[in-house]
Design a protein around this motif. Structure first.
Motif, PDB file in Angstrom:
ATOM      1  N   ALA B  39       0.816  -1.225   0.000  1.00 37.92           N
ATOM      2  CA  ALA B  39       0.000   0.000   0.000  1.00 37.92           C
ATOM      3  C   ALA B  39       0.846   1.270   0.000  1.00 37.92           C
ATOM      4  O   ALA B  39       0.616   2.178  -0.785  1.00 37.92           O
ATOM      5  N   ASN B  40       1.843   1.345   0.866  1.00 35.11           N
ATOM      6  CA  ASN B  40       2.599   2.594   0.987  1.00 35.11           C
ATOM      7  C   ASN B  40       4.041   2.443   0.533  1.00 35.11           C
ATOM      8  O   ASN B  40       4.950   2.940   1.183  1.00 35.11           O
ATOM      9  N   TRP B  41       4.239   1.750  -0.567  1.00 33.72           N
ATOM     10  CA  TRP B  41       5.596   1.541  -1.058  1.00 33.72           C
ATOM     11  C   TRP B  41       6.207   2.879  -1.476  1.00 33.72           C
ATOM     12  O   TRP B  41       5.629   3.640  -2.238  1.00 33.72           O
ATOM     13  N   GLN B  42       7.399   3.170  -0.949  1.00 32.96           N
ATOM     14  CA  GLN B  42       8.024   4.475  -1.191  1.00 32.96           C
ATOM     15  C   GLN B  42       8.943   4.461  -2.408  1.00 32.96           C
ATOM     16  O   GLN B  42       9.624   5.448  -2.668  1.00 32.96           O
ATOM     17  N   GLY B  43       8.978   3.357  -3.135  1.00 33.81           N
ATOM     18  CA  GLY B  43       9.854   3.280  -4.296  1.00 33.81           C
ATOM     19  C   GLY B  43      11.180   2.623  -3.944  1.00 33.81           C
ATOM     20  O   GLY B  43      11.507   2.444  -2.773  1.00 33.81           O
ATOM     21  N   HIS B  44      11.920   2.218  -4.964  1.00 28.23           N
ATOM     22  CA  HIS B  44      13.198   1.542  -4.730  1.00 28.23           C
ATOM     23  C   HIS B  44      14.097   1.754  -5.939  1.00 28.23           C
ATOM     24  O   HIS B  44      13.676   2.361  -6.927  1.00 28.23           O
ATOM     25  N   LEU B  45      15.329   1.280  -5.814  1.00 30.08           N
ATOM     26  CA  LEU B  45      16.261   1.298  -6.936  1.00 30.08           C
ATOM     27  C   LEU B  45      16.489  -0.142  -7.375  1.00 30.08           C
ATOM     28  O   LEU B  45      16.431  -1.067  -6.563  1.00 30.08           O
ATOM     29  N   SER B  46      16.799  -0.333  -8.647  1.00 29.30           N
ATOM     30  CA  SER B  46      17.054  -1.675  -9.154  1.00 29.30           C
ATOM     31  C   SER B  46      18.296  -2.252  -8.497  1.00 29.30           C
ATOM     32  O   SER B  46      19.350  -1.609  -8.489  1.00 29.30           O
ATOM     33  N   GLY B  47      18.160  -3.453  -7.938  1.00 30.24           N
ATOM     34  CA  GLY B  47      19.271  -4.107  -7.241  1.00 30.24           C
ATOM     35  C   GLY B  47      19.025  -4.207  -5.745  1.00 30.24           C
ATOM     36  O   GLY B  47      19.691  -4.979  -5.065  1.00 30.24           O
ATOM     37  N   GLN B  48      18.062  -3.431  -5.231  1.00 29.25           N
ATOM     38  CA  GLN B  48      17.797  -3.465  -3.785  1.00 29.25           C
ATOM     39  C   GLN B  48      16.970  -4.694  -3.410  1.00 29.25           C
ATOM     40  O   GLN B  48      16.441  -5.397  -4.272  1.00 29.25           O
ATOM     41  N   HIS B  49      16.872  -4.968  -2.105  1.00 25.38           N
ATOM     42  CA  HIS B  49      16.086  -6.104  -1.649  1.00 25.38           C
ATOM     43  C   HIS B  49      15.138  -5.714  -0.524  1.00 25.38           C
ATOM     44  O   HIS B  49      15.134  -4.556  -0.082  1.00 25.38           O
ATOM     45  N   VAL B  50      14.308  -6.653  -0.126  1.00 22.58           N
ATOM     46  CA  VAL B  50      13.371  -6.417   0.980  1.00 22.58           C
ATOM     47  C   VAL B  50      13.544  -7.529   2.006  1.00 22.58           C
ATOM     48  O   VAL B  50      14.073  -8.600   1.707  1.00 22.58           O
ATOM     49  N   ASP B  51      13.107  -7.250   3.212  1.00 25.15           N
ATOM     50  CA  ASP B  51      12.956  -8.296   4.227  1.00 25.15           C
ATOM     51  C   ASP B  51      11.491  -8.696   4.256  1.00 25.15           C
ATOM     52  O   ASP B  51      10.616  -7.836   4.218  1.00 25.15           O
ATOM     53  N   ILE B  52      11.244  -9.989   4.317  1.00 23.19           N
ATOM     54  CA  ILE B  52       9.866 -10.411   4.534  1.00 23.19           C
ATOM     55  C   ILE B  52       9.795 -11.125   5.878  1.00 23.19           C
ATOM     56  O   ILE B  52      10.779 -11.676   6.371  1.00 23.19           O
ATOM     57  N   ARG B  53       8.616 -11.069   6.481  1.00 27.11           N
ATOM     58  CA  ARG B  53       8.410 -11.700   7.784  1.00 27.11           C
ATOM     59  C   ARG B  53       7.133 -12.517   7.713  1.00 27.11           C
ATOM     60  O   ARG B  53       6.065 -11.983   7.405  1.00 27.11           O
ATOM     61  N   LEU B  54       7.274 -13.813   7.943  1.00 29.82           N
ATOM     62  CA  LEU B  54       6.100 -14.694   7.966  1.00 29.82           C
ATOM     63  C   LEU B  54       5.781 -15.016   9.421  1.00 29.82           C
ATOM     64  O   LEU B  54       6.675 -15.374  10.192  1.00 29.82           O
ATOM     65  N   THR B  55       4.520 -14.870   9.785  1.00 37.00           N
ATOM     66  CA  THR B  55       4.097 -15.161  11.148  1.00 37.00           C
ATOM     67  C   THR B  55       3.109 -16.320  11.117  1.00 37.00           C
ATOM     68  O   THR B  55       2.106 -16.268  10.389  1.00 37.00           O
ATOM     69  N   ALA B  56       3.413 -17.381  11.874  1.00 42.41           N
ATOM     70  CA  ALA B  56       2.496 -18.522  11.961  1.00 42.41           C
ATOM     71  C   ALA B  56       1.403 -18.224  12.987  1.00 42.41           C
ATOM     72  O   ALA B  56       1.521 -17.279  13.775  1.00 42.41           O
ATOM     73  N   GLU B  57       0.347 -19.020  12.972  1.00 37.50           N
ATOM     74  CA  GLU B  57      -0.772 -18.767  13.888  1.00 37.50           C
ATOM     75  C   GLU B  57      -0.343 -18.863  15.344  1.00 37.50           C
ATOM     76  O   GLU B  57      -0.919 -18.195  16.211  1.00 37.50           O
ATOM     77  N   ASP B  58       0.682 -19.675  15.613  1.00 36.97           N
ATOM     78  CA  ASP B  58       1.147 -19.792  17.003  1.00 36.97           C
ATOM     79  C   ASP B  58       2.132 -18.688  17.375  1.00 36.97           C
ATOM     80  O   ASP B  58       2.717 -18.710  18.450  1.00 36.97           O
ATOM     81  N   GLY B  59       2.313 -17.722  16.478  1.00 36.81           N
ATOM     82  CA  GLY B  59       3.167 -16.590  16.796  1.00 36.81           C
ATOM     83  C   GLY B  59       4.600 -16.752  16.316  1.00 36.81           C
ATOM     84  O   GLY B  59       5.380 -15.798  16.312  1.00 36.81           O
ATOM     85  N   TYR B  60       4.962 -17.960  15.891  1.00 35.56           N
ATOM     86  CA  TYR B  60       6.318 -18.193  15.388  1.00 35.56           C
ATOM     87  C   TYR B  60       6.567 -17.301  14.172  1.00 35.56           C
ATOM     88  O   TYR B  60       5.711 -17.157  13.307  1.00 35.56           O
ATOM     89  N   GLN B  61       7.759 -16.700  14.121  1.00 36.62           N
ATOM     90  CA  GLN B  61       8.075 -15.832  12.988  1.00 36.62           C
ATOM     91  C   GLN B  61       9.375 -16.234  12.315  1.00 36.62           C
ATOM     92  O   GLN B  61      10.295 -16.712  12.977  1.00 36.62           O
ATOM     93  N   ALA B  62       9.419 -16.039  11.018  1.00 37.42           N
ATOM     94  CA  ALA B  62      10.667 -16.233  10.277  1.00 37.42           C
ATOM     95  C   ALA B  62      10.860 -15.033   9.358  1.00 37.42           C
ATOM     96  O   ALA B  62       9.910 -14.578   8.722  1.00 37.42           O
TER      97      ALA B  62
END
Lengths: 209, 257
Positions: B39-62
């Motif tokens: 929704a609020n992506w501020q833009g990026h440059l080619s070559g950059q990366h992102v962090d993603i965070r997955l949260t399980a129902e029991d609260g476990y995160q990766a």
């Protein structure tokens, strides 16, 4: 689905990890790896030990300089520690040998650090800044052995800075100079949006964390 | 960036944002692209990366890092993910995720392994396997801006079935006289394969990269052994190490630093 604290539940995602490191060993957002990933911004420098020197500087003045043989003759310390990379992996119980920052100060006849910050300068142009307070008292060393063997070039050999309580980019590979600074300045990754200090336990990965 | 610029830059925290999967593209039998609405992506440059965070129902995160495959010009943010067998996050992203699913993401991250048209060329891109992803963001940016920066992509894959973005790369190269795409297949070649075979070696680099005299901007991305070999060969061929930017995809899916 959004949970109470604003995190999003990823539908159907489950942990596949059978053994988790104890909570007091693994900072937030990290996972344990048993391999040793390599992350560098450029080619691995091919340094011959005969050409290697290491220097301590205060501003532009030289406090001390060692060749490989001289450096190896300094007091050696071995530490076993966990390391935490900002790219999310942690490696537990790694063993490093080298010369502590405290012993380097002693070797140049200093009883007190002459300035509150250092910049580490490395082959390949890499730099990183570290507060002196995080190096003294046995917290930082110039490491030359990993698990009892010379550090492989891809992992920073012949010598890398080791400050294991900060994210591992602070433990600069191929270090050749530590320069004392009166005023803190950002190093390489610190100028590209990474956190200036980098405490894994506070998850200080990027600017503003 | 100079030290002063960095110091003067206002510090803002990279907030976690909600990403929703809008489209999934099957790239190969083990690689998919996820087209995300943020929704609020501020833009990026080619070559950059992102962090993603997955949260399980029991609260476990990766948390993991993934390169951005889309150029700054695109509306949706594309991540291209390769399934790492026995991985914890990539099999979920590749096999389980469906259109409409959501997860947390923050970025963009990294400001060194980037290319903008303002940086010019010539541009030598060298990819091993899924290391092509951040380089594709550069090629797409170059394509959208429609400027004739002399560019070569040297791309090593195990087999033809493993070549990511094959049709798009072919199409780009066909209608662009300033772009050369060279595929080399290391393990298996189809009958009648006219392209290169085997790993990227010094001879191939000497032939397909712009010569050191032209001071190309060089980006190398792939597995650690791939990047170690290629960057060492380049230094031996006389390229200035400071002009060679590398990103190594470790077995743990790590990226720069």
């Amino acid at each position: 689905m959004i949970s109470m604290d604003g995190t999003t539940i990823a539908r159907g995602f489950r942990s596949k990890r059978h053994e988790q490191a104890p909570k007091d060993r693994l900072p937030p957002g990290q996972h344990v790896t048993t391999d040793f990933p390599v992350l560098s911004a450029g080619p691995t420098p091919q340094m011959k030990l005969g050409d290697w020197t290491f220097a301590l500087q205060l501003g532009v003045s030289l406090l001390g300089k060692w060749n490989w043989t001289e450096f190896e003759a300094l007091p050696q310390t071995t530490i076993k520690t966990d390391i935490h990379c900002v790219t999310k992996w942690s490696k537990l119980d790694t063993t490093w040998q080298g010369v502590t920052f405290d012993d380097l100060l002693k070797a140049v006849g200093l009883t007190e650090p002459p300035a509150p910050h250092i910049m580490a300068h490395c082959d390949g142009g890499y730099t990183t800044n570290v507060p002196v307070a995080d190096l003294i008292g046995g917290q930082g060393m110039i490491a030359t052995r990993y698990e009892g063997l010379p550090i492989p070039p891809a992992h920073g050999g012949p010598a890398r800075l080791l400050v294991p309580h900060l994210y591992f980019w602070k433990s600069a590979k191929w270090v050749r100079r530590l320069r004392f600074m009166e005023k803190d300045q950002p190093g390489f990754w610190e100028s590209f949006g990474y956190h200036n200090y980098g405490d894994p336990w506070k998850e200080q990965r990027y600017d503003g964390d | 960036m100079t030290v002063t610029e960095a110091a003067a830059r206002p510090v803002r925290r990279l907030q976690w944002q909600l990403a929703q999967v809008r489209e999934i593209v099957v790239e190969t039998y083990r690689v998919k692209s996820l087209l995300l609405h943020v929704a609020n992506w501020q833009g990026h440059l080619s070559g950059q990366h992102v962090d993603i965070r997955l949260t399980a129902e029991d609260g476990y995160q990766a948390q993991r890092s993934y390169s951005i495959a889309s150029p700054p010009e695109d509306q949706l943010l594309t991540l291209t993910v390769e399934r790492v067998d026995n991985g914890e996050v990539s099999p979920y992203l590749v096999d389980d995720l469906r259109v409409g699913d959501q997860f947390d993401l923050r970025g963009p991250i990294g400001g060194y392994f980037v290319w903008t048209t303002a940086m010019g060329g010539p541009l030598s891109l060298i990819a091993g396997g899924s290391g092509v992803v951040p380089l594709m963001a550069m090629l797409r940016h170059r394509d959208r801006q429609n400027i004739g920066v002399a560019t070569s992509l040297l791309y090593s894959s195990r087999s033809l079935e493993d070549v990511i973005y094959r049709a798009e790369l072919d199409a780009m190269a066909r209608c662009d006289p300033h772009l050369r795409v060279v595929n080399t297949l290391t393990r298996k070649q189809p009958d009648g394969w006219m392209g290169r075979r085997g790993r990227i070696d010094k001879a191939l680099l000497a032939e397909e990269c712009f010569p050191p005299e032209r001071s190309p901007k060089i980006f190398v991305c792939g597995s650690t052994p791939f990047v170690e070999d290629v960057s060492r060969f380049l230094v031996e061929l006389g390229y200035d190490p400071l002009t060679i930017k590398t990103e190594r995809f470790g077995p743990s899916g790590g990226q720069a630093p």
